[in-house]
Structure formats: C-alpha cells, structure tokens
Design an enzyme around this catalytic site. Structure first.
Site, PDB file in Angstrom:
ATOM      1  CE  LYS A  15      -3.509  -3.003   2.184  1.00  0.00           C
ATOM      2  NZ  LYS A  15      -4.591  -3.065   2.758  1.00  0.00           N
ATOM      3  CG  HIS A  99      -6.874  -3.393  -2.685  1.00  0.00           C
ATOM      4  ND1 HIS A  99      -7.306  -2.709  -1.563  1.00  0.00           N
ATOM      5  CD2 HIS A  99      -6.002  -4.382  -2.041  1.00  0.00           C
ATOM      6  CE1 HIS A  99      -7.101  -3.168  -0.601  1.00  0.00           C
ATOM      7  NE2 HIS A  99      -6.167  -4.364  -0.911  1.00  0.00           N
ATOM      8  CD  GLU A 101      -6.594  -0.298   1.345  1.00  0.00           C
ATOM      9  OE1 GLU A 101      -5.467  -0.399   0.822  1.00  0.00           O
ATOM     10  OE2 GLU A 101      -6.784  -1.226   2.275  1.00  0.00           O
ATOM     11  CD  GLU A 171      -7.210  -8.572  -0.809  1.00  0.00           C
ATOM     12  OE1 GLU A 171      -6.124  -8.953  -0.178  1.00  0.00           O
ATOM     13  OE2 GLU A 171      -7.334  -7.506  -1.089  1.00  0.00           O
TER      14      GLU A 171
HETATM   15  P1  PGA Z   1      -4.244  -6.904   5.428  1.00  0.00           P
HETATM   16  O1  PGA Z   1      -4.714  -6.216   3.814  1.00  0.00           O
HETATM   17  O2  PGA Z   1      -3.326  -8.137   5.055  1.00  0.00           O
HETATM   18  O3  PGA Z   1      -3.384  -5.606   6.042  1.00  0.00           O
HETATM   19  O4  PGA Z   1      -5.551  -7.206   5.953  1.00  0.00           O
HETATM   20  C1  PGA Z   1      -4.907  -7.191   2.860  1.00  0.00           C
HETATM   21  C2  PGA Z   1      -4.740  -6.490   1.631  1.00  0.00           C
HETATM   22  O5  PGA Z   1      -5.361  -5.153   1.507  1.00  0.00           O
HETATM   23  O6  PGA Z   1      -4.631  -6.954   0.549  1.00  0.00           O
END
Ligand code: PGA
Length: 266
Positions: A15, A99, A101, A171
């Site tokens: 990220k 993703h 986000e 996810e």
């Molecule tokens: P995390 O994130 O392992 O911190 O939960 C996973 C991702 O966003 O791909």
C-alpha cells in the site's frame, strides 16, 4: 516431488508504505531470509517510486515485482496515472487491480477494472484481481451475489485463453486491516464458488488452472489454515508483508503446506 497444478503465489501489498531506501533495506533482508524457497512465487508490490530500482536489486532472485494499480491507456494526457507499458519497463510481472481501497476511496468500479485487466494482459502483465464483500453484504447473505457481480464485471469480454492467465484474490473487505480474518472454511467456501463461476469464462479445464488467493488479515499464525484449502493457492498480504520477519514466516508456512499438498492425491 510432484508439482501442483497451480503454482502457489504470495504477494505483499505494501500500500502507501516505505520510501525507496526502506524498500531496498527490506528486500535485501527478505532475499536472504527466503533463499531456500523455490517452489512458492513471491511477489512484492511496493509504491511506484520504488519499482524501477527494486527491479535491479531483485534480478536473479526468487522474488518478483508487482504494482498496486495502473491505468489502462499506454500513454496520454492522464495526469497522475501510470501505464501498463511503464510498469512493464519497470520490471513488473504482476499488477493488483480493483483492490477494495481503490473501489472505496477512488470510486473504481467493475467496468474500469475490466479495462485495466484487459490492458494488463495485452502488455503481458498478470492482473491480480481483487473481489470481496463488505460486512453488510455478508450479514445480508449477499456474499455470493456481490462476488459474482465483481467477477463477471471484471472479466467481461475476455477470451478463455486470456482468462486463464488472471489471478483472483478473494478479499472480504471486513477482514482487510482489521485483524479479523475470515475463517479458512469461509474463505474456501467463497473460493470454491469463484472457481465454479470461472468455468463460465474459461471452461472447466482452464478454470482449474486459475490461481485463487485469500487476502484479509493474513498472519504467520493463520496462513497454514488457508493454504490447506483445496481452492486456495496463496495469499495477498497487507500489514504482515511490511516486516521481513512476518512475511518470511508466511512464505515458509506456505512452502510447508504446499509440500504437504503435493503429497496428497489430487
Ligand atoms: P491486510 O491487507 O493483510 O493488512 O488485511 C490485505 C490487503 O489489503 O490486500
């Protein structure tokens, strides 16, 4: 030792973390920690700024590069964007697309993800396409509906041969960065649903070859449970990919589970 039909893959999604010098430091230490691992594909997805120079450091190692996003045009007046061609030159073998986000903070929708998936494949970069439900969807019993919509939208119009190249990361949004991972059973259930859907896009033989990752609070102490599942071929790791100690423990745990899987009749 027999090989798995789907080579295992673990990708670290950094990220918006690590400067270039921090990234170099990390990678030099990780290289040493995982020199023995040759049966798990290891991918680091740093910020764009670190890609080009990390590629020089990673040459000849068992660690590959991925980007966290890209735009779908080769070049042009798109201030602030990065093209597939630029990622390719920087040494990227993978790109994370869609993703949660990106979807939540930047309004990305399946139609845009779909254009990016096609552009990545045209350029020879493997897309890691992220799909997953929000907590409210799960509580309303809509997990499959949401995941299906995202999958169908992201893969629309792709020929079966190209479809076979993609990686899908399941996810669940409620599990990302929360420390509240899905259970291995929940992750397997959705992964199996995804694999069945993939038959529509890729045909049944190709669908068996598409790699499915689990992502969402993956840690050294829960990774084994996921990898033991028949439809889960690796992990997309956020927070736990930022420390060499944790990430290398995850990689080694995957290696161990993969060796166990290889011993089992398929
Ligand atoms: P995390 O994130 O392992 O911190 O939960 C996973 C991702 O966003 O791909």
């Amino acid at each position: 030792m027999p090989q798995l039909l789907r080579p295992p893959l673990v990708a670290g999604n950094w990220k918006m973390n690590k400067t270039v010098s921090q990234a170099h430091n990390f990678v030099n230490n990780l290289k040493e920690a995982v020199t023995e691992v040759n049966d798990v594909e290891i991918v680091i997805c740093p910020p764009y700024t670190a890609l080009f120079s990390l590629n020089q450091v990673l040459k000849g190692s068992n660690i590959f590069l991925g980007a966290q996003n890209m735009y779908y045009y080769e070049k042009g007046a798109f201030t602030g964007e990065i093209s597939p061609l630029m990622l390719q030159e920087a040494g990227c073998r993978y790109v994370i697309l869609g993703h949660s986000e990106r979807r939540i903070y930047f309004g990305e929708e399946d139609t845009l993800v779909n254009l990016k998936v096609k552009a990545a494949l045209r350029t020879g970069i493997t897309p890691i396409i992220c799909i997953g439900e929000q907590l409210a969807d799960r509580e309303a019993g809509k997990t499959e509906e949401v995941v299906q919509k995202q999958l169908v939208g992201s893969l629309a119009g792709l020929e079966p041969e190209l479809c076979q190249m993609v990686v899908i990361a399941y996810e669940p949004v409620w599990a990302i960065g929360t420390g509240q991972n899905a259970t291995a059973f929940e992750a397997q259930e959705v992964s199996n649903f995804i694999r069945k859907l993939l038959v529509n896009n890729a045909g049944s033989n190709r669908a068996k070859k598409i790699r499915l990752l689990y992502g969402g609070s993956v840690k050294p102490d829960n990774i084994a449970g996921f990898i033991k599942q028949p439809d889960i071929d690796g992990a997309l790791v956020g927070g736990a990919s930022l420390e060499v100690a944790d990430f290398s423990l995850i990689i080694k745990a995957i290696k161990k589970e993969v060796e166990n899987k290889c011993q089992q009749p398929s």
